[in-house]
Design an enzyme around this catalytic site. Sequence first.
Site: not given
Length: 424
Positions: A84-86
């Site tokens: 995801f946003s990593t």
Amino acid sequence: MTDLELSLTLTVVHARGRGGDAIEGYAHSDFSGVERTFRRQLRRTTGGAAVAVYHRGELVVDLWGGRRTDDGDPWLADTLAMCFSTTKGVTSTALHILADRGLVDYDAPVREYWPEFAQNGKEATTVRHVMSHAVGLHRLKPLVETADDMLDWDHMVGALAAAKPAYEPGTSAGYHALTYGWLVGELIRRVSGQPIGAFIQEEIAGPLTLDGLYMGCPPGERRRVAPLAPIGIPRVGPQALKRAQNEVGRALAQVASAFPLNPKRLLGAIVPRGMEDVLYGHDIMDAEIPSANGFFTARSLARMYALLAGSGEIDGVRLLSPETVEQAGRIQHTRRDRVLMVPMRWRLGYHMVFTTRGVLDGAFGHFGFGGSGAWCHPGHDLAVAMVCNRGTGTPLGDFRLSQLGTAATAAAQGRDPEDLAVAS
């Protein structure tokens, strides 16, 4: 340090967790607190995870354990997780490479690289505005009819180019939870001539000999993927908004602050119709969504961030100058974020780092929905990463990462190993 010398200073771990889950890998004796914290976490959660830590350019923690699948298959040394946003931290690092080569100017208008972007009040928008979440294009829902549109690169960048910002770029900030990836990714494509996935492989993964840093997932690597457990994205509606505020706000309060999220703006930024079908479908592996569908190992994330912690160099490989790393990690503004309602201290593509003892001054990185995250602290020459397939589902990661970060930071500061255990 030679491989033999390194092996003599590492503590080999092969312990059985509750339910037959194995914890495997190694940890330097100075970082035994990270291993103890990780072991405790695996005993108290379902699914699997991996954690990696670099200190002073050396891989001092490389641990994995738990279950990769619901059938009980173990997490392996090469298991990949969608993070995801990593992913945004990797995407940002790719753009910094182009800036370091003089091909991108942070203060240049986006239109110099992407002419079609200069419309509807975005004519003066700069690359710096994009990388500090200050463009005003955080709302995803107006750009798509259904989440399937997210799989179409041309549709997404065309919609963003035509969109009108929610505020004058540079005057406010709101977390661009998904749109950030296409904004930065299209800049990379326009300047380099390559899709972002190919650029990352050629310019980051290859030079650093990484075993798992993919945008989307190549067919030949999909056997390694740990399927995600559905996190349960709430549907938009009065009860869903209330539930999101309670659940996400409570989790965020644990790792960040007492400020509540703005659930309406958050859901508007990340939840178009059909989102769960896209996130948990096979088509997402074929697409490039540079804010969400990175498939990583903790080992690869930690090594990339170790490059940043080491002023742009690791093991004799330099990808960035110290000056560019300093710019990348410099706080751009301290406004309260319009979406997350927390002053995120946005850098150029990274945010502040939370541990169980609060904000870690000098550290920066990116956490992800679902629990993963990675960050560095140049002052300690430290990098920490965790990936998993069972998380709390907050947009700022998982409390487990904060616990691991506390233990790793204490070790890097040379504290007694007995003081490294983090209260659960």
